[in-house]
Each structure stands twice: as structure tokens, then as C-alpha cells.
Design a protein around this motif. Structure first.
Motif, PDB file in Angstrom:
ATOM      1  N   LEU A  64      48.166  85.966 -37.760  1.00 54.92           N
ATOM      2  CA  LEU A  64      48.594  85.059 -38.827  1.00 54.92           C
ATOM      3  C   LEU A  64      47.443  84.167 -39.286  1.00 54.92           C
ATOM      4  O   LEU A  64      47.275  83.920 -40.484  1.00 54.92           O
ATOM      5  N   GLN A  65      46.651  83.689 -38.341  1.00 54.78           N
ATOM      6  CA  GLN A  65      45.518  82.834 -38.702  1.00 54.78           C
ATOM      7  C   GLN A  65      44.430  83.601 -39.447  1.00 54.78           C
ATOM      8  O   GLN A  65      43.622  83.008 -40.158  1.00 54.78           O
TER       9      GLN A  65
ATOM     10  N   LEU B  98      50.217  76.494 -39.198  1.00 54.89           N
ATOM     11  CA  LEU B  98      50.400  76.907 -40.590  1.00 54.89           C
ATOM     12  C   LEU B  98      51.855  76.777 -41.026  1.00 54.89           C
ATOM     13  O   LEU B  98      52.773  76.975 -40.228  1.00 54.89           O
TER      14      LEU B  98
ATOM     15  N   VAL C  94      49.771  84.960 -33.304  1.00 52.32           N
ATOM     16  CA  VAL C  94      49.079  83.757 -33.796  1.00 52.32           C
ATOM     17  C   VAL C  94      47.724  84.130 -34.380  1.00 52.32           C
ATOM     18  O   VAL C  94      47.349  83.690 -35.478  1.00 52.32           O
ATOM     19  N   ARG C  95      46.971  84.962 -33.654  1.00 54.32           N
ATOM     20  CA  ARG C  95      45.653  85.383 -34.131  1.00 54.32           C
ATOM     21  C   ARG C  95      45.765  86.096 -35.477  1.00 54.32           C
ATOM     22  O   ARG C  95      45.003  85.806 -36.419  1.00 54.32           O
TER      23      ARG C  95
ATOM     24  N   ASN D 108      50.484  85.318 -28.603  1.00 54.30           N
ATOM     25  CA  ASN D 108      49.066  85.000 -28.825  1.00 54.30           C
ATOM     26  C   ASN D 108      48.456  85.918 -29.876  1.00 54.30           C
ATOM     27  O   ASN D 108      47.683  85.481 -30.738  1.00 54.30           O
TER      28      ASN D 108
ATOM     29  N   LEU E 214      54.509  78.831 -42.778  1.00 56.48           N
ATOM     30  CA  LEU E 214      54.603  80.283 -42.913  1.00 56.48           C
ATOM     31  C   LEU E 214      55.588  80.673 -44.015  1.00 56.48           C
ATOM     32  O   LEU E 214      56.789  80.405 -43.910  1.00 56.48           O
TER      33      LEU E 214
ATOM     34  N   LEU F 211      55.493  79.913 -32.951  1.00 62.99           N
ATOM     35  CA  LEU F 211      54.457  80.519 -33.790  1.00 62.99           C
ATOM     36  C   LEU F 211      53.954  79.546 -34.848  1.00 62.99           C
ATOM     37  O   LEU F 211      52.745  79.447 -35.088  1.00 62.99           O
TER      38      LEU F 211
ATOM     39  N   THR G 241      50.089  78.239 -34.729  1.00 63.58           N
ATOM     40  CA  THR G 241      49.166  78.573 -35.826  1.00 63.58           C
ATOM     41  C   THR G 241      48.731  77.343 -36.592  1.00 63.58           C
ATOM     42  O   THR G 241      47.648  77.319 -37.182  1.00 63.58           O
TER      43      THR G 241
ATOM     44  N   ASP H 115      50.536  83.114 -43.892  1.00 63.54           N
ATOM     45  CA  ASP H 115      50.046  81.779 -44.207  1.00 63.54           C
ATOM     46  C   ASP H 115      50.383  81.421 -45.657  1.00 63.54           C
ATOM     47  O   ASP H 115      49.906  82.053 -46.597  1.00 63.54           O
TER      48      ASP H 115
END
Length: 332
Positions: free
Chosen positions: A18-19, A132, A15-16, A12, A134, A126, A130, A37
Motif C-alpha cells: 500500500l505504501q 494513509l 502495508v509495504r 506487513n 485508504l 492497516l 500505513t 493510497d
């Protein structure tokens, strides 16, 4: 249950981060990747800065589905679709025409982009969480052996990145194969975890990039333009038999140098430090980078390894050794 909760908390947080445009080291089945990203110029700049990587070296974008791959390309030709259907998720990066959605830093200004779907549950979780694509080169300082454990990542990048997701030791141990599907026949730009033989069994003839064997050619694939995978001591590839290898080691020791040697199990060679690759090319791929890093924990001056066969994954292992040696080959 407690371990699962801790891992979910870690995911978690990853994820935060990366975002928010941070970079995070993540496990894949090949080596650990330094993920950010792919559409964020800030995140991609952070990847290059953490690695100390030249900005003219393109990055691979990791996706969790073929549908997500379509977000980054103009189209997917039939030959690429066949490869995706057979080898994704897996250690195959496919070069396609970019539609420009990824940061131009990811593609190093080229009109093509490399895409791969990793075969690792944490990496796929992940990417999906996300939402996204990566960008994720290997999570090591540029030029050093790629990381096959979280400890390798921490050694190289601790304090330089936002987080490390620990997924244990990687399975394959060398990077993905890179194949250019914008040309006919497709060209293998970097040998890796999926072999040329496996690819040709699906799509027929492929070519090998001349830059793999000719120094004056300019490589088109990530990780192939500069000296990579190098330990701190001088590494030499030996094109000769075991007796010639032993002779070279003995000569180096007589001059006061401390020697290291990379061997397969059962090979009886004397040196100050020995590292074994197992009995097959598959185990050699798994152990290679850890072996090179282990020498950095010693005081060896010279490392020797016999040249390898190019069959199967041996082509990838041999390629990495030649890059690590900077093309230094000793012949009888």
C-alpha cells in the motif's frame, strides 16, 4: 501462535504494498474493499483499472480516527461530529467538503469527499500502520455482486491486484450508509448498514436522495450511478404474494427456462434452485451477495425475489435488489 505470525507477515506485506502505491483487497465489517493510497493518483488509477469502474464514480476514503479524517476536509460540522461520535467506527460514510488533499480521481472532480472509519480490526490496523487514508470501493469487478469473503475477491480480481488480506466472512454484508452532511437537513444518498431510524435518533430529520427512487435523477453517492450487484442470470423483483411468485416461476419453467428463487426461511416455493436469506433483514443483508453469486455457479436463466420492506436495514437490502434487477419489477 503460528497463525498469528502468518497473519502479521501478511499484514506487513500489505502495508509495504500500500505504501508503494499498489492496491490490496482488505476486509471490513460491510464488504471487502479494494484499498489504495487516497492521495496517490497511481494507486487510485490501479483501483479503477482492477475493477473496470467508471472514473466518474467517486470513492470512499477509509480512516482510522477523526483526526485523520480532518486531513481531508475543510471542516467538520456539528452534525457530522455527532454522527462520528455515535457511529464510528462503523458502517456510516459521511460526505463533507474536501480540502483537495485526496486525489481528484477519488472525488471524481467533486468538491466533496466521503469518509468512513471501518469497524474491523484488520482494516484499522492497516490504515494505522500505513499512515494513509485508504480509498476503498468494494473489491469486485464493477457491476457484479459485492464480495463478502476472500474467495469472492479472488474469483473476481485474482491476477489483477497485488494481494488479498483474508479476514473471513464479513459481518453486515451490505455496504455502508452514505449521508451528505454538506446540506441541511443531511441527505442519505445510499442506504446501508446504519439505518435511517438510527441516524434520526441522533441528529433528527434526514432526507432521502430522490435518485434512490427516481431513475432520471443523478445519484451523488458511490455505487449508485450504474447498475450494480447483478448476477449473470436475469433477476426480477416480484411485487406480489407467494402464489403470484410461484405462478411466475411455473410459467418460466413451462417455457424451458431454469429458474432460481430467493426466499426467506419457511417460505415454500418450488424452483430449480433456491437460496435462503434466513429469517430477518439482518441475515438477509449478510447473505444477499453470496446468494446472488451462488446463482452464477448454476445454469439458471431467471431469478425471482419478492419485494422487501423498507424498514431498518431492509431499505438497503431492497435498494441492492432493485439495482441488481436493473429496476425490473413484475406486478400482478
Amino acid at each position: 501462535m503460528k497463525t498469528e505470525m502468518i497473519q502479521q507477515e501478511t499484514l506487513n506485506e500489505a502495508v509495504r504494498l500500500l505504501q508503494e502505491g499498489e492496491v490490496v483487497a482488505i476486509p471490513t465489517e460491510t464488504v471487502y474493499g479494494l484499498a489504495g493510497d487516497a492521495m496517490s493518483e497511481t494507486a487510485v488509477r490501479r483501483i479503477f483499472a482492477a475493477k473496470g469502474r467508471p472514473s466518474d464514480n467517486p470513492l470512499i476514503v477509509h480512516v482510522a480516527s477523526v483526526e485523520q479524517a480532518k486531513q481531508f476536509v475543510t471542516h467538520i460540522p456539528d452534525v457530522a461530529a455527532q454522527l462520528m461520535d455515535t457511529f464510528w467506527p462503523g458502517a456510516l460514510t459521511i460526505i463533507l467538503e474536501s480540502n483537495g488533499r485526496a486525489s481528484s480521481l477519488v472525488t471524481a472532480g467533486l468538491d466533496t469527499i466521503g469518509l468512513r472509519m471501518p469497524d474491523h480490526p484488520l482494516a484499522l490496523q492497516l490504515i494505522e500502520a500505513t499512515g494513509l487514508g485508504l480509498a476503498a470501493p468494494s473489491a469486485n469487478r464493477s457491476g457484479k455482486p459485492s464480495p463478502t469473503s476472500s474467495a469472492h475477491v479472488a474469483h473476481d480480481l485474482s491476477g489483477r491486484i497485488a494481494a488479498i488480506v483474508d479476514g473471513g466472512e464479513t459481518g453486515i454484508g451490505v455496504e455502508s450508509t452514505v449521508i451528505d452532511c454538506t446540506v441541511n437537513p443531511p441527505v442519505i444518498l445510499r442506504p446501508g448498514g446504519v439505518t435511517r431510524e438510527q441516524i434520526e435518533s441522533i441528529i433528527g430529520d434526514t432526507a432521502l436522495d430522490p435518485a434512490l427512487s427516481m431513475k432520471d435523477q443523478t445519484p451523488k453517492a458511490p455505487g449508485m450511478k450504474y447498475t450494480h450487484y447483478a448476477p449473470e442470470a436475469t433477476l426480477s423483483v416480484v411485487a406480489g404474494d407467494l402464489s403470484f411468485l410461484q405462478q411466475l416461476i411455473d410459467e418460466a419453467r413451462q417455457t424451458g427456462q431454469k429458474t432460481g428463487v430467493i426466499l426467506f426461511d419457511g417460505e415454500d416455493i418450488e424452483a430449480d434452485v433456491r437460496c435462503f436469506l434466513g429469517t430477518t433483514m439482518e441475515t438477509a443483508a449478510q447473505r444477499l451477495y453470496d446468494c446472488l453469486r451462488r446463482f452464477d455457479q448454476t445454469t439458471v436463466d431467471q431469478i425471482f425475489v419478492r419485494d422487501l420492506s423498507e424498514e431498518g436495514v431492509g431499505l438497503a437490502v431492497r435498494n441492492r435488489l432493485h439495482k441488481a434487477a436493473g429496476g425490473r419489477i413484475i406486478r400482478p
